[in-house]
Design an enzyme around this catalytic site. Sequence first.
Site, PDB file in Angstrom:
ATOM      1  N   GLU A   1      -1.783   1.630  16.196  1.00 48.40           N
ATOM      2  CA  GLU A   1      -3.015   0.834  16.209  1.00 48.40           C
ATOM      3  C   GLU A   1      -4.243   1.652  16.631  1.00 48.40           C
ATOM      4  O   GLU A   1      -5.258   1.090  17.024  1.00 48.40           O
ATOM      5  CB  GLU A   1      -2.842  -0.360  17.144  1.00 48.40           C
ATOM      6  CG  GLU A   1      -1.754  -1.329  16.709  1.00 48.40           C
ATOM      7  CD  GLU A   1      -1.618  -2.494  17.661  1.00 48.40           C
ATOM      8  OE1 GLU A   1      -2.478  -3.396  17.616  1.00 48.40           O
ATOM      9  OE2 GLU A   1      -0.654  -2.510  18.447  1.00 48.40           O
TER      10      GLU A   1
ATOM     11  N   TYR B   1      -8.468  -6.893   9.815  1.00 48.86           N
ATOM     12  CA  TYR B   1      -9.507  -5.970  10.268  1.00 48.86           C
ATOM     13  C   TYR B   1     -10.450  -5.453   9.182  1.00 48.86           C
ATOM     14  O   TYR B   1     -11.536  -4.977   9.496  1.00 48.86           O
ATOM     15  CB  TYR B   1      -8.849  -4.760  10.951  1.00 48.86           C
ATOM     16  CG  TYR B   1      -8.007  -5.152  12.129  1.00 48.86           C
ATOM     17  CD1 TYR B   1      -8.589  -5.622  13.300  1.00 48.86           C
ATOM     18  CD2 TYR B   1      -6.624  -5.090  12.071  1.00 48.86           C
ATOM     19  CE1 TYR B   1      -7.813  -6.001  14.397  1.00 48.86           C
ATOM     20  CE2 TYR B   1      -5.839  -5.453  13.162  1.00 48.86           C
ATOM     21  CZ  TYR B   1      -6.452  -5.913  14.310  1.00 48.86           C
ATOM     22  OH  TYR B   1      -5.683  -6.282  15.377  1.00 48.86           O
TER      23      TYR B   1
ATOM     24  N   GLU C   1       3.426 -14.563  20.622  1.00 44.25           N
ATOM     25  CA  GLU C   1       3.323 -13.361  21.447  1.00 44.25           C
ATOM     26  C   GLU C   1       2.096 -13.439  22.338  1.00 44.25           C
ATOM     27  O   GLU C   1       1.199 -14.259  22.121  1.00 44.25           O
ATOM     28  CB  GLU C   1       3.245 -12.104  20.578  1.00 44.25           C
ATOM     29  CG  GLU C   1       2.018 -12.029  19.678  1.00 44.25           C
ATOM     30  CD  GLU C   1       1.992 -10.747  18.859  1.00 44.25           C
ATOM     31  OE1 GLU C   1       1.676  -9.687  19.438  1.00 44.25           O
ATOM     32  OE2 GLU C   1       2.293 -10.810  17.648  1.00 44.25           O
TER      33      GLU C   1
ATOM     34  N   GLY D   1      -7.951  -7.163  20.835  1.00 42.71           N
ATOM     35  CA  GLY D   1      -8.960  -6.455  20.060  1.00 42.71           C
ATOM     36  C   GLY D   1     -10.370  -6.885  20.421  1.00 42.71           C
ATOM     37  O   GLY D   1     -10.616  -8.029  20.803  1.00 42.71           O
TER      38      GLY D   1
ATOM     39  N   ARG E   1      -4.510 -12.861  25.202  1.00 46.67           N
ATOM     40  CA  ARG E   1      -4.648 -13.776  24.060  1.00 46.67           C
ATOM     41  C   ARG E   1      -3.262 -14.081  23.510  1.00 46.67           C
ATOM     42  O   ARG E   1      -2.491 -13.171  23.213  1.00 46.67           O
ATOM     43  CB  ARG E   1      -5.487 -13.137  22.958  1.00 46.67           C
ATOM     44  CG  ARG E   1      -6.002 -14.113  21.907  1.00 46.67           C
ATOM     45  CD  ARG E   1      -6.499 -13.406  20.654  1.00 46.67           C
ATOM     46  NE  ARG E   1      -5.396 -13.032  19.795  1.00 46.67           N
ATOM     47  CZ  ARG E   1      -5.178 -11.801  19.332  1.00 46.67           C
ATOM     48  NH1 ARG E   1      -5.978 -10.806  19.673  1.00 46.67           N
ATOM     49  NH2 ARG E   1      -4.136 -11.545  18.547  1.00 46.67           N
TER      50      ARG E   1
ATOM     51  N   SER F   1      -0.741  -6.027  15.752  1.00 47.97           N
ATOM     52  CA  SER F   1      -1.617  -6.017  14.572  1.00 47.97           C
ATOM     53  C   SER F   1      -0.871  -6.236  13.270  1.00 47.97           C
ATOM     54  O   SER F   1      -1.280  -5.758  12.218  1.00 47.97           O
ATOM     55  CB  SER F   1      -2.408  -4.703  14.500  1.00 47.97           C
ATOM     56  OG  SER F   1      -3.323  -4.613  15.565  1.00 47.97           O
TER      57      SER F   1
ATOM     58  N   ASP G   1      -0.883 -15.790  20.543  1.00 46.77           N
ATOM     59  CA  ASP G   1      -0.839 -16.233  19.154  1.00 46.77           C
ATOM     60  C   ASP G   1       0.159 -17.385  19.056  1.00 46.77           C
ATOM     61  O   ASP G   1       1.269 -17.302  19.606  1.00 46.77           O
ATOM     62  CB  ASP G   1      -0.421 -15.086  18.240  1.00 46.77           C
ATOM     63  CG  ASP G   1      -1.464 -13.973  18.215  1.00 46.77           C
ATOM     64  OD1 ASP G   1      -2.646 -14.264  18.465  1.00 46.77           O
ATOM     65  OD2 ASP G   1      -1.088 -12.808  17.970  1.00 46.77           O
TER      66      ASP G   1
ATOM     67  N   ASN H   1      -0.932 -10.951  23.844  1.00 47.20           N
ATOM     68  CA  ASN H   1      -1.635  -9.674  23.765  1.00 47.20           C
ATOM     69  C   ASN H   1      -2.352  -9.426  25.083  1.00 47.20           C
ATOM     70  O   ASN H   1      -3.207 -10.222  25.480  1.00 47.20           O
ATOM     71  CB  ASN H   1      -2.661  -9.696  22.621  1.00 47.20           C
ATOM     72  CG  ASN H   1      -2.014  -9.995  21.282  1.00 47.20           C
ATOM     73  OD1 ASN H   1      -1.481  -9.110  20.630  1.00 47.20           O
ATOM     74  ND2 ASN H   1      -2.037 -11.250  20.865  1.00 47.20           N
TER      75      ASN H   1
END
Length: 323
Positions: free
Chosen positions: A22, A224, A279, A285, A263, A154, A265, A281
């Site tokens: 990443e 992205y 998951e 990002g 964060r 990602s 998901d 994070n």
Amino acid sequence: MSLQDPKLFGKVAVLFGGSSAEREISLMSGTGVLEALRSRGVDAHAFDPSQRDLSELRSEGFARCFVALHGRHGEDGTVQGALELLGIPYTGSGVMASSVAMDKVMTKRIWQADGLPTPKYVRLAFDQQSREQVRAVPDVLGLPLIVKPPREGSSIGVTKVQGYSEMQDAVALSARYDADVLCEEFIEGEEVTCAVLGHGLDARALPVVRIAAPEGAYDYQNKYFTDDVKYQCPSGLPEAEEHEIQRITLAAYRTLGCRGWGRADVMIRASDRKPFLLEMNTSPGMTSHSLVPMSARAAGIAYEELCLRVLASATLDATGGSL
């Protein structure tokens, strides 16, 4: 710490780049953070751990670090451990929470132990990937299902498998990024994400972001590098659903021991509107397409202020609170 006097932060290193898969995203995140902090008068400097030795952080007098690294050797507890040894406060979760959250299998085990909803899964260790073992996975999880490397982010190495014949290639792709392979029940429904700021009982969930990707393909490219994905924030979800997603996200964040920011998901199953955690994070990002800044804006927090708030939360495991 007051956000009014940026000089109180001292000399700040923004760690970005790194050596993970990443890296490209981290470069974009770190550049945004660096510019934001400098625009607010912070003495911020770029620092790429793949190009420089971390010991230079101490020798060059850095007072704290903003971790904008993603993936391995940045989000998995390794850099956090090095910063602990150097005694330099850093943003985001500590060593243990970073390490656990980076491993989706370990994360799911902890969530299941605490009764939090997460899709069923099968872990294929490196020595459990024979043709017979791989082919048996859909018998357990049903079809379609998701195959992914448990320690990447990602959407790297992720495949949605529609039939038995696709399993071998999906596992082979995932195994390029991780010795273990995570096979996960596919939840048909809507994808959302929920950010958290803070620590412990003071942690607060931000507004939920609803994600609508073309043909459901919320992959690396769409995340992205295109504008094809549509985001809704405020989400437009019924208030009760929004609150439930925020509730389980906060519970998921706290049970993993996360701090600073993060964060989750989440998938909302279409058949009964039940949310499932995918998951967590711990170094989200911060690019122009990223979701934490989007959620923060909906809560009245500008990008630059978000960066300052996260920086103000920098700490060490030994102290447990922001400095």
